[in-house]
Design an enzyme around this catalytic site. Structure first.
Site, PDB file in Angstrom:
ATOM      1  N   LYS A  19     -56.126  -8.829 -35.733  1.00  0.00           N
ATOM      2  CA  LYS A  19     -55.109  -9.154 -35.571  1.00  0.00           C
ATOM      3  C   LYS A  19     -54.427  -9.015 -33.748  1.00  0.00           C
ATOM      4  CE  LYS A  19     -50.987 -10.581 -35.333  1.00  0.00           C
ATOM      5  NZ  LYS A  19     -49.419 -10.303 -34.278  1.00  0.00           N
ATOM      6  N   ASP A  71     -58.656 -22.632 -24.426  1.00  0.00           N
ATOM      7  CA  ASP A  71     -58.565 -22.647 -25.402  1.00  0.00           C
ATOM      8  C   ASP A  71     -58.888 -21.795 -26.844  1.00  0.00           C
ATOM      9  OD1 ASP A  71     -58.760 -23.834 -28.224  1.00  0.00           O
ATOM     10  OD2 ASP A  71     -60.504 -25.356 -27.102  1.00  0.00           O
ATOM     11  N   GLU A 103     -45.288 -11.872 -28.515  1.00  0.00           N
ATOM     12  CA  GLU A 103     -44.359 -10.120 -29.584  1.00  0.00           C
ATOM     13  C   GLU A 103     -44.006  -9.039 -28.722  1.00  0.00           C
ATOM     14  OE1 GLU A 103     -47.886 -10.253 -32.811  1.00  0.00           O
ATOM     15  OE2 GLU A 103     -47.432  -7.918 -32.594  1.00  0.00           O
ATOM     16  N   HIS A 154     -42.762  -0.637 -32.524  1.00  0.00           N
ATOM     17  CA  HIS A 154     -42.730  -1.954 -32.652  1.00  0.00           C
ATOM     18  C   HIS A 154     -41.214  -2.330 -32.346  1.00  0.00           C
ATOM     19  CE1 HIS A 154     -45.524  -4.267 -33.740  1.00  0.00           C
ATOM     20  NE2 HIS A 154     -44.359  -5.567 -34.338  1.00  0.00           N
TER      21      HIS A 154
HETATM   22  C1  MEV Z   1     -49.688  -6.583 -35.171  1.00  0.00           C
HETATM   23  O1  MEV Z   1     -49.148  -7.638 -34.211  1.00  0.00           O
HETATM   24  C2  MEV Z   1     -50.678  -5.825 -34.926  1.00  0.00           C
HETATM   25  C3  MEV Z   1     -51.569  -4.418 -36.059  1.00  0.00           C
HETATM   26  O2  MEV Z   1     -50.994  -5.109 -37.323  1.00  0.00           O
HETATM   27  C4  MEV Z   1     -52.390  -4.123 -35.377  1.00  0.00           C
HETATM   28  C5  MEV Z   1     -53.148  -3.122 -36.268  1.00  0.00           C
HETATM   29  O3  MEV Z   1     -52.703  -2.713 -37.506  1.00  0.00           O
HETATM   30  O4  MEV Z   1     -54.501  -2.346 -35.756  1.00  0.00           O
HETATM   31  C6  MEV Z   1     -50.049  -3.570 -34.902  1.00  0.00           C
END
Ligand code: MEV
Length: 433
Positions: free
Chosen positions: A271, A287, A81, A384
């Protein structure tokens, strides 16, 4: 298709490309292109799993400048990513200038269970279990000898009555210390021996039947826990883009509070943490499925899914921390086999499992700091899309000249997929005239 696994690698590939691909030659060439020319190295990778037909590459990146408990680390990260490694590096540098990260491994206990059915009286089983507990442990000696010599082993075996949830269901709930090993094989071997001893002892001395359902470690490891933290005076949060540190700190704490109470946000928040955690777990040959399963169960431990991180401002001190369960190993498994795993561990100065727990927790905390910093200030898309720009350019097979031009053009411009494609088209047209 019968007997696929018995085919040679070449036969497997032939069958696949002819069965599924419109251009079998091209598909075959692609698989070959990703083989390692060093046949011994390729064989090593082939033998990690069954039916290997090629290698699946992920970039291995590094995030330097992590100060953890006063030691400087460069952290290896295997991830596809865009922006994860850049965000980690930026957060590392930011906190390196403010005292770095501190960590504390709270506990390292791992759990395994023997699940069984028994229809006699629980009181009889309880008494009998007490009398055979030393034998349960004794019978595993051939398995536990080496682990015990290093200071680990079986910590306890408990008999649990689960009949309130399921008829006749009982379990041996067992705890282990596996030191620098993730310990899955060790734990599962001990559990299978406990199951054998339990069954034979109960059936021969108690005249009751034990029906062993299964013996397996648990990936829920709430007692294999590490905490990582950063803190500084609110005023010291000042930085380029953080001209009002008080406002930033307050918004940041609010963003974390939202993830503590709102599951839709908490899942995305966590996430982002796992972007950092999984990347280090993969690079160090651990793992990530086990870690993911355990982490999300931990995030729901009080019945609602919540943030793994927390933040406060008390007496003008901003504090941001994570508590995360991580059952990791730095010996055994892939750690001595995969050349890039060996490389990654050496880069981390061959850490103990506890040190690796700290490093991984820090990577997660740093990632979350980076995400929340962007989200509460510029918005996430700015950074991003900058990183994503290269993916768009590669998708349209831009050459070096085109890349340089587009990157310069979008330095101070909002990057969108359409805008990049249009600019690239225009540049190509003007250069072909
Ligand atoms: C993207 O991979 C992760 C985010 O969405 C985490 C977040 O919103 O805190 C940027």
């Amino acid at each position: 298709m019968n007997g696929f696994s018995k085919l040679t690698k070449t036969e497997k590939i032939d069958w696949i490309v002819n069965e599924y691909f419109s251009n079998p030659t091209e598909a075959q060439q692609l698989l070959k292109q990703y083989w390692n020319t060093d046949s011994k190295l390729q064989q090593l990778h082939d033998e990690f799993i069954e039916n290997t037909i090629s290698n699946y590459y992920l970039p291995l990146g590094v995030a330097p400048n992590f100060i953890i408990n006063s030691t400087n680390y460069t952290i290896p990260m295997a991830i596809e990513e865009s922006s994860v490694v850049a965000a980690a590096s930026k957060a590392a540098k930011f906190w390196a200038e403010r005292g770095g990260f501190t960590t504390n491994v709270i506990s390292t206990t791992k759990i395994g269970q023997v699940h069984f059915k028994y229809s006699g009286h629980f009181s009889d089983l309880t008494e009998f279990f007490k009398s055979i507990k030393p034998k349960l442990i004794e019978d595993t000696k051939p398995i536990t000898k080496n682990m015990e010599a290093r200071g680990g082993g079986i910590l306890d075996i408990e008999l649990r009555d689960k009949t309130a949830s399921l008829d006749n269901y009982y379990q041996l709930h067992c705890s282990f210390e596996t030191l620098d090993a993730m310990g899955a094989n060790f734990i599962n071997s001990c559990l299978e021996q406990f199951a054998k001893t339990l069954k034979s002892q109960v059936e021969s001395h108690l005249n009751e039947t034990i029906d062993i359902i299964m013996s397996i470690l648990s990936n829920y490891v709430p007692e294999c826990l590490v905490r990582a933290e950063v803190s500084c005076d609110v005023i010291d949060l000042k930085d380029k883009g953080l001209e009002n540190p008080q406002l930033f700190a307050e918004k940041f704490v609010q963003a974390v509070a939202i993830a503590e109470v709102e599951p839709y946000r908490a899942v995305t928040h966590n996430k982002g943490i796992m972007n950092g955690v999984d990347a280090v777990i993969l690079a160090t040959g651990n793992d990530f499925r086990a870690v993911e399963a355990g982490v999300h169960a931990y995030a729901s431990k009080d019945g609602q899914y919540r943030s793994l991180t927390h933040a406060t401002i008390v007496d003008n001190i901003f504090k941001f921390w994570i508590e995360i369960p991580l059952a990791l190993g730095t010996v055994g498994g892939l750690t001595r086999l995969h050349p890039l795993v060996k490389f990654s561990l050496e880069l981390l100065r061959n850490p103990s499992a506890k040190e690796l727990m700290s490093i991984v927790a820090v990577a997660g905390l740093a990632q979350n700091f980076g995400a929340l910093r962007s989200l509460t200030t510029t918005g996430i898309q700015e950074g991003h899309m900058k990183m994503h720009l290269m993916n768009i350019l590669n998708q349209f097979e831009a050459n070096t000249k085109e890349k340089d031009y587009i990157i310069t053009l979008f330095k101070d411009k909002a990057i969108t997929h359409n805008a990049v494609v249009e600019a690239l088209d225009l540049f190509r047209q003007s250069n072909s005239d």
